[in-house]
Design an enzyme around this catalytic site. Structure first.
Site, PDB file in Angstrom:
ATOM      1  N   SER A 139      -9.809  -0.425   7.101  1.00  0.00           N
ATOM      2  CA  SER A 139      -9.240  -0.230   5.767  1.00  0.00           C
ATOM      3  C   SER A 139      -8.586  -1.449   5.133  1.00  0.00           C
ATOM      4  O   SER A 139      -8.238  -1.413   3.958  1.00  0.00           O
ATOM      5  CB  SER A 139      -8.227   0.917   5.796  1.00  0.00           C
ATOM      6  OG  SER A 139      -8.894   2.155   5.753  1.00  0.00           O
ATOM      7  N   LYS A 199       0.857  -1.200   0.000  1.00  0.00           N
ATOM      8  CA  LYS A 199       0.000   0.000   0.000  1.00  0.00           C
ATOM      9  C   LYS A 199       0.888   1.242   0.000  1.00  0.00           C
ATOM     10  O   LYS A 199       1.921   1.275   0.689  1.00  0.00           O
ATOM     11  CB  LYS A 199      -0.893  -0.025   1.239  1.00  0.00           C
ATOM     12  CG  LYS A 199      -1.992   1.027   1.251  1.00  0.00           C
ATOM     13  CD  LYS A 199      -2.842   0.873   2.521  1.00  0.00           C
ATOM     14  CE  LYS A 199      -3.969   1.886   2.598  1.00  0.00           C
ATOM     15  NZ  LYS A 199      -4.782   1.736   3.820  1.00  0.00           N
ATOM     16  N   SER A 217      -9.619   1.910   2.869  1.00  0.00           N
ATOM     17  CA  SER A 217      -8.726   2.631   2.003  1.00  0.00           C
ATOM     18  C   SER A 217      -7.729   1.757   1.255  1.00  0.00           C
ATOM     19  O   SER A 217      -7.127   2.218   0.289  1.00  0.00           O
ATOM     20  CB  SER A 217      -7.953   3.659   2.829  1.00  0.00           C
ATOM     21  OG  SER A 217      -7.133   3.020   3.785  1.00  0.00           O
TER      22      SER A 217
END
Lengths: 95, 473, 477
Positions: B168, B69, B144
């Site tokens: 997330s 990420k 996210s």
């Protein structure tokens, strides 16, 4: 409305954010809606309840006073938007 | 992941070959799962992995292509957090988790898309544009960690790291039909994770199966002296044999099946719970009375911490600096106003407000106390059960064009995932079914602190008798 | 001034002499090339985390114990949020409602009267970087070497009733910090910094006056002058029926006055909250006891002991305990030679003079305690005179040679041989019959003349005591 536009501007100032007219209106509406929702917390009796700041029970995380190599100055400044003679340049600081 | 490891050893596949094919797929793909693909670096990693394999390494992770990420720092690879303010930021250091994966011979393919600074649950607020859900490209992959979830689901990597502050990892895992673990707070180092809300953030693995997730978790977990909140001690490897569910008590909180839960999700999660019952688990109804305050508590604490964590983006040392500022204050104002998107600004303002003079006690302090009450609910519940089960999200993926205009209604969708972050508990999302329209649904399992073994073992038990996690988009 | 009460509270920031910074392993030393003692942590890069240096806690506890504070068993670090380009993270990590030490005091002495000044709290925090202004362009330069250097902030009670007490308090505090080996006390270079809060009220009135805050006083002299200026300014305003404005003011050394900083900054709202990156710090009894048992003797105790144990006057004890090094030097000498007052005299005059002239610290002084006491022994045995000894000392200090060696090579040895002196005196008396006559008629003050002649003849090497008695004897026989 609980939060006034003066407060929104104050908070924006503390946060160093510049709001245009449109943003001010929008944040005023949204922040009020969210804060209204958060006000449900006021209903809960929390007398004598300790605060949780950390999600662990750890106490005392220390390191020894032993030097480690600092980074190369080039690495320290590699991402700097403006630099001169090893120092980072910013618009003048007024004291 | 296990398949790739076998191909390397049994069938002579070389990491470089696998990587080149994978890079081709990524180039052709249009999900926008990656912000940065580091082809050169990945190739170097693959060549190193070949040597490791040639030396006869039996490490499952050797040569395994992974995605990270883009809020986790990677040395020499741009780390943007999906934000204009860090659009050109190149860290000089690897996050501890990345360092650990590299040591195991994994290949770091690149950096995945996310909501700006991980603030959101749709992967639409990134400056790199939205990521699409591989199951339906008109829909959100969740967020996210939507880029990581989409990349895993679409096989653009063999596994990925995400970060989870209020859901997330789990929510996008659920939206994309994969497995995602939010570990116990303190079990995975946060060093190198760009902070959103420090007391809630935790890096975790995402993969198709619980077994692969366990392998990744083993690789990244453990004490790190660079992170004061990292818990010292021995971390035993996770047993890759499924947990025997006989006698395991699964608590089902009635609060998790409340108003707003989509019927599809409820049906699938109830099915999942029944499946566990059939595997021998005992279902125990439990109560978590303070869970209903979770969202309010979360948005006070997370935004308060965020408002402070994001103060460092000031245009002085790195990142964006606005041109033409007339003085220092103007430079701050312009840089931050141009650098941050609307959702980030909203949260910074909210966080500043709840900490500001006169409001601290009513919001920040109060929320920190209610956080204690929520944690106590869980301690009591875990006196009666070994695991807690429920939905990961009240809904399935929704359309990228039907984004809700009202931030509060999006915040409320985090209702089931937030409590684990507030209490620091480990939680897992595993695929447990599909909605009428074919969209994946996730079931969330929670365990007491540091009982990832139980969580992942239960996930393996479920996946050994179901196929939801094997369904490809 | 006697119609008004002065109320002063002081905030001192002491930079600690740790090897590394408070939250990372970078060197905490000053004087390195700009931005060369930095790392991602102290530069506030994205994703980095602080880890507390245990030495900082130890140093804080040392000062707390030395000033009679209660040591907090549970410490919490907080973030103080504000924007400033020398503050890398946009917040300073400090302690807010749970400081390390609370409720202590230190004792000052003004004109022989002792007074206790309360210490409200001592807490740990990180220093900011340095900004350097360009003289020609509207820009500033940032050097982050200092960012993250550990500080103790020491806050006094508003117990200080005048500029002289303020200076005495600061001197005492600085001396304690230096004795504890936790701060070098250098005010010019900013490792010991002081801010003051000051207010004035008519005598007998209970309510405090409106206070102003004073900054930028980088020497004891400036602290005294700035506070005096501010006291006069407040009193002047009050006398004229005016109202003091709450303000932060700078001491302007060049103009010899304080001036308002007129900061346009919005009202301070630092939004303190507990730092989630640092877990609470628990300090247990064992650690405190370990530190307590290793505390050195403090200046006040040493002063008292020097007077009692060595019979030194208060003045000598004060001078000798200025620094730990000087006190140690005295004690090392005293171990070698039981003559404390004589040693004290030499230290207070010659040793301090050489340190000043050579601009060095004691460890660099070439005259070791052994060398000084050996020289004193040469005086007491009559080998050299006091005035010779001064020459010998200067030579020891510049060359590092021993007194014995210098006396030998320079031929400085006194003539203490009676026969040799007798012969010389004989000749002098013969050459000066008139003076001999006058002396014998009662003009005995001429003794000095004869001694002078003898010294001239011996190039000053005649043992003065012996010379006196021989001349006297021969004149009077």
């Amino acid at each position: 409305m609980k939060i006034t536009d003066q407060e929104v501007l104050h908070v924006a100032g503390l946060s160093r954010l510049k709001l245009d007219e449109h943003e001010l209106k929008r944040f005023l509406r949204e922040l009020n809606a969210i804060v209204d929702y958060m006000d449900m917390l006021a209903q809960i009796d929390t007398a004598g309840v300790p605060e949780t700041v950390h999600a662990t029970m750890l106490t005392r995380a220390l390191r020894q006073d032993i030097p480690e190599r600092s980074q190369e100055r080039a690495a320290a400044l590699a991402n700097a938007p403006s630099q001169r003679e090893g120092k980072i340049v910013v618009p003048r600081v007024i004291e | 992941m296990f398949e790739i490891a076998r191909l390397y050893r049994r069938f002579g596949l070389r990491p470089v070959e696998l990587l080149e094919e994978l890079l081709g797929t990524i180039r052709r793909d249009n999900l926008n799962a990656y912000i940065t693909v580091d082809e050169e670096g990945a190739l170097r990693d693959a060549q190193e992995a070949e040597q490791i394999l040639a030396q006869g390494s039996d490490d499952v992770l050797a040569g395994i292509p992974l995605a990270i990420k883009d809020n986790i720092c990677t040395r020499g690879i741009r780390t943007t957090c999906g934000s204009n303010i860090l659009a050109d930021f190149v860290p000089a250091y690897d996050a501890t988790v990345v360092e650990r994966l590299r040591k195991r011979g994994a290949i770091i393919i690149g950096k995945t898309n996310l909501d700006e600074f991980a603030m959101g649950s749709t992967t639409t607020t990134s400056n790199a544009g939205p990521t699409k859900n591989p199951f339906d490209e008109t829909r959100t992959p969740g967020g996210s960690s939507g880029g990581s979830a989409a990349a895993v689901a679409a096989d653009l990597c063999a596994g990925a790291l995400g970060s989870d502050t209020g859901g997330s990892i789990r929510q996008p895992a659920s939206f994309c039909g994969i497995t995602g673990l939010k570990p116990t707070y303190g079990s995975v180092s946060r060093f190198g994770l760009v902070a959103f809300a420090s007391s809630l953030d935790q890096i975790g693995p995402m993969a198709h199966s619980a077994r692969e997730t366990a392998v990744l978790f083993d690789a990244i977990k453990g004490h790190d002296p660079k992170d004061s909140t990292s818990v010292p001690g021995e971390y035993a490897p996770i047993d890759l044999n499924a947990l025997d569910m006989h006698g395991i008590r699964i608590g089902v909180p009635q609060e998790f099946f409340a108003e707003g839960l989509s019927p599809d999700v409820e049906r699938a999660v109830r099915f999942g719970i029944t499946a566990y019952e059939e595997l021998g688990a005992r279902i125990v109804p439990i109560r978590l009375p303070h869970i209903r305050y979770g969202v309010a508590v979360y948005y006070v604490i997370a935004t308060a911490e965020a408002s402070s964590n994001l103060a460092r983006y000031d245009g002085v040392r790195y990142g964006l600096r606005a041109d033409g500022a007339k003085d220092l204050t103007d430079m701050y104002l312009q840089t931050r106003s141009q650098g941050f998107g609307a959702e980030v600004k909203r949260r910074i303002m909210l966080g500043t407000y709840v900490l500001s003079a006169g409001y601290y006690d009513a919001y920040y302090k109060k929320a920190s106390q209610v956080r204690t009450l929520i944690a106590r609910d869980f301690s009591e519940a875990f006196g009666q059960c070994d695991l807690i089960a429920g939905p990961t999200s009240p809904v399935t993926s929704f359309g990228l064009d039907e984004m809700m205009d009202d931030p509060l209604s999006i915040y409320l969708l985090d209702i089931y995932t937030i409590p684990a972050n507030l209490a620091g508990l480990p939680a897992l999302s595993i695929p447990c079914g599909f909605a009428e329209d074919g969209l994946p649904i996730g079931m969330q399992l929670m365990a007491p602190h540091f009982r990832e073994d139980r969580l992942l073992g239960a996930g393996m038990a479920f996946q050994d008798c179901t196929r939801f996690h094997r369904v490809k988009p | 001034m006697r119609d008004y009460d002065i109320v002063i509270g002081l905030e001192v920031h002491a930079q600690l002499l740790t090897e590394t910074k408070i939250f990372c392993g970078c060197s905490a030393r000053a004087g390195l090339a700009p931005n060369s003692s930095t790392c991602p942590v102290c530069m506030g890069m994205p994703g980095v985390l602080p880890v507390l240096n245990s030495k900082v806690v130890e140093f804080g506890i040392r000062l707390g114990l030395a000033t009679g504070c209660t040591i907090a068993r549970r410490n919490v670090f907080a973030r103080k949020n504000y924007f400033y380009p020398d503050l890398p993270k946009g917040y300073q990590i400090t302690q807010y409602d749970r400081p390390l030490c609370e409720r202590g005091f230190l004792e000052i002495e003004i004109a022989g009267t002792k007074k206790r000044i309360g210490i409200t709290r001592i807490h740990m925090e990180e220093d900011a970087g340095k900004n350097i202004h360009d003289e020609h362009e509207p820009v500033s330069y940032m050097d982050f070497n200092r960012a993250g250097v550990p500080l103790l902030e020491i806050v006094s009670e508003p117990d200080i009733a005048g500029p002289d007490e303020a200076v005495a308090y600061l001197k005492e505090l600085r001396q304690i910090l230096m004795f504890l080996d936790i701060c070098d006390g250098n005010m010019e270079e900013g490792s010991f910094r002081c801010d003051a809060n000051i207010s004035v009220k008519p005598k007998g009135v209970a309510a405090f006056g409106i206070r102003t805050e004073l900054k930028n006083m980088n020497s004891f002299r400036n602290v005294g002058k700035a506070l005096e200026f501010e006291v006069d300014r407040h009193i002047g305003i009050l006398k004229a029926g005016g109202r003091v404005e709450q303000d932060t003011r700078l001491w302007d050394v060049a103009a010899n006055r304080t001036r308002s900083m007129r900061s346009k900054e919005e009202s301070h709202d630092y939004r303190y909250f507990p730092d989630p990156d640092l877990v609470p710090l628990e300090v247990d009894e064992a650690w405190i006891e370990e530190i307590r048992s290793s505390l050195p003797e403090l200046p006040s105790a040493k002063r008292k002991r020097f007077q009692e144990e060595y019979g030194l006057p208060a003045y000598d004890a004060d001078v000798l305990t200025q620094t730990k090094a000087l006190a140690d030097y005295f004690e090392q000498c005293s171990e070698l030679l039981d003559s404390p007052k004589e040693i004290s005299n030499w230290i207070m005059t010659e040793v301090l003079r050489v340190l000043n002239e050579q601009d060095i610290a004691l460890p660099q002084l070439k005259v070791t305690p052994g060398m000084l006491t050996a020289m004193l022994t040469l005086i007491s045995t009559g080998t050299i005179s006091i005035s010779m000894a001064k020459e010998v000392f200067a030579e020891m200090a510049s060359s590092g040679r021993t007194a014995e060696d210098i006396v030998q090579s320079k031929g400085l040895r006194q003539i203490s041989d009676e026969d040799e002196l007798l012969g010389l005196v004989q000749g002098i008396l013969e050459n000066n019959p008139a003076e001999v006559k006058k002396y014998r008629q009662g003009k005995t003050q001429l003794l000095g003349f004869f001694v002078g002649q003898l010294m001239k003849a011996t190039k000053g090497k005649a043992n003065p005591n012996l010379a006196n008695s021989i001349i006297k004897e021969m004149l009077e026989s």
